[in-house]
Write an enzyme that holds these catalytic residues in place. Structure first.
Site, PDB file in Angstrom:
ATOM      1  CB  SER A  12      15.292  -6.341  22.485  1.00  0.00           C
ATOM      2  OG  SER A  12      14.706  -7.541  22.964  1.00  0.00           O
ATOM      3  N   GLY A  13      17.269  -7.607  20.669  1.00  0.00           N
ATOM      4  CA  GLY A  13      18.054  -8.786  20.339  1.00  0.00           C
ATOM      5  C   GLY A  13      18.045  -9.168  18.876  1.00  0.00           C
ATOM      6  CB  ILE A  14      18.005 -12.537  17.296  1.00  0.00           C
ATOM      7  CG1 ILE A  14      19.267 -13.042  18.000  1.00  0.00           C
ATOM      8  CG2 ILE A  14      17.923 -13.119  15.891  1.00  0.00           C
ATOM      9  CD1 ILE A  14      19.252 -14.529  18.291  1.00  0.00           C
ATOM     10  CB  SER A 171      18.092 -23.101  20.698  1.00  0.00           C
ATOM     11  OG  SER A 171      19.164 -23.183  21.604  1.00  0.00           O
ATOM     12  CE1 TYR A 193      14.873 -20.755  24.740  1.00  0.00           C
ATOM     13  CE2 TYR A 193      16.735 -22.241  24.429  1.00  0.00           C
ATOM     14  CZ  TYR A 193      16.047 -21.092  24.077  1.00  0.00           C
ATOM     15  OH  TYR A 193      16.525 -20.305  23.058  1.00  0.00           O
TER      16      TYR A 193
END
Length: 345
Positions: A12-14, A171, A193
């Protein structure tokens, strides 16, 4: 010769957007979707094959947050493939995120609004926990499991006359202030994170120092602000309904609001097209999108301390030995128990 590309967190996603873009770029590439949830992995594979009939898309069960799963998956990879050309380390978690709502709304109507959305600095914390290996879950999933995977796959990544690439999805939330070399698992903090993503930045740099001579090159990307399941889990759904128009408006004035997984995968796809020797090991490659929707990639220097990154690498190697020893003891205990059960039956 076909290029083999393994992507963690590809369902899913990126990760899924990257797989779609890679097949569009090169229909001959052989993809391996390494995922924890096989039902979602099968759905992702079906979606890719629906738009790319005849593509070679393999599935691999892998939970990067579990050391035994990483080792088992790596054994399967080594049995399947002769080499790995690209290893995209995209899987990641942000458990139990908590937002300071007061600080959020204060920032929403301040000059700091763009930085607040882009980095979540000052408003976002998480509650971590221990996993079955006795490691902090975020550290284990976002960093250590991927490190162990690289170590296990070195025979396929470091081959004479062969160049391999490792690409980390980092990130803008990766901040040096959140990481402590004395507490690299972030047991005592509230931003695991951010700590784990800064750790991946450091590890990428030190891997280049130690492995470039063996043909392994590492890069780091930042996808920008992307709306994925990870992002949607930060705030209740009605908040996103309220602020999404604001975010699309802000995107006119900043290039870091990529918003869609396709746009967020821009730097990942761009690196697929580059020669490793042309890349800067100290740069984080950012996916950016203009207000008019044009995607592009831009390198930005990382704030990495060379000495600390080497110490961190040494600590990871020590941790790896401890985890392997614990797994070996656990396996021995399991075999002894099975033998005991067999004898009493």
């Amino acid at each position: 010769m076909e290029r083999v590309v393994l992507v963690t967190g590809a369902n899913s996603g990126i990760g899924l957007a990257l797989c779609e873009r890679l097949l569009t770029q090169d229909s001959q590439v052989r993809l391996c979707l390494a995922c924890r949830n096989m039902q979602r992995a099968q759905a992702a594979r079906a979606a890719l094959l629906a738009s790319h009939a005849g593509a070679r898309v393999d599935l691999l069960r892998l939970d990067v947050g579990c050391a035994s799963s990483v080792i088992s998956a790596a054994e399967e990879v080594k049995a399947r493939y002769a080499q790995i050309d690209f290893l995209y380390l995209n899987a990641g978690i942000m458990p139990n995120p908590s937002v300071d709502i007061g600080a959020f709304f204060k920032g929403l109507f301040s000059r700091n609004v763009i930085n607040m959305f882009a980095t979540a600095e000052g408003i976002l914390t998480q509650e971590d926990r221990l996993n079955s290996d006795g490691l902090q879950e975020v550290f284990a999933t976002n960093l250590f499991g991927h490190f162990l995977l690289i170590r296990e796959l070195e025979p396929l990544l470091c081959r004479p006359g062969h160049t391999s690439r490792v690409v980390w999805t980092s990130s803008s939330n990766a901040r040096r202030s959140a990481f402590s070399i004395e507490d690299m698992e972030h047991r005592r903090g509230t931003e695991p994170y951010s700590s784990s993503k800064y750790a991946s930045d450091m590890l990428s740099l030190v891997l280049n120092r130690h492995k470039n001579s063996q043909g392994l090159f590492s890069s780091v990307i930042c996808p920008g602000l992307v709306m994925t399941n990870l992002t949607y889990g930060i705030l209740p759904s009605f908040f996103w309904t309220l602020i999404m128009p604001v975010m699309w408006l802000i995107r006119i004035f900043t290039n870091t609001f990529t918003l869609t997984p396709y746009n967020g995968a821009e730097a990942l796809h761009w690196l697929f097209l580059q020669t490793p020797e042309s890349l800067d090991p100290r740069a984080k490659y950012h996916s950016l999108t203009s207000g008019l929707g044009t995607n592009y990639t831009q390198p930005r220097q990382m704030d990495i301390d060379d000495e600390m990154s080497e110490v961190f690498f040494s600590k990871l190697l020590q941790l790896e030995k401890a985890v392997r020893r614990k797994l070996s003891e656990r396996n021995a205990d399991d075999k002894a128990y099975q033998k005991y059960v067999y004898e009493i039956e």
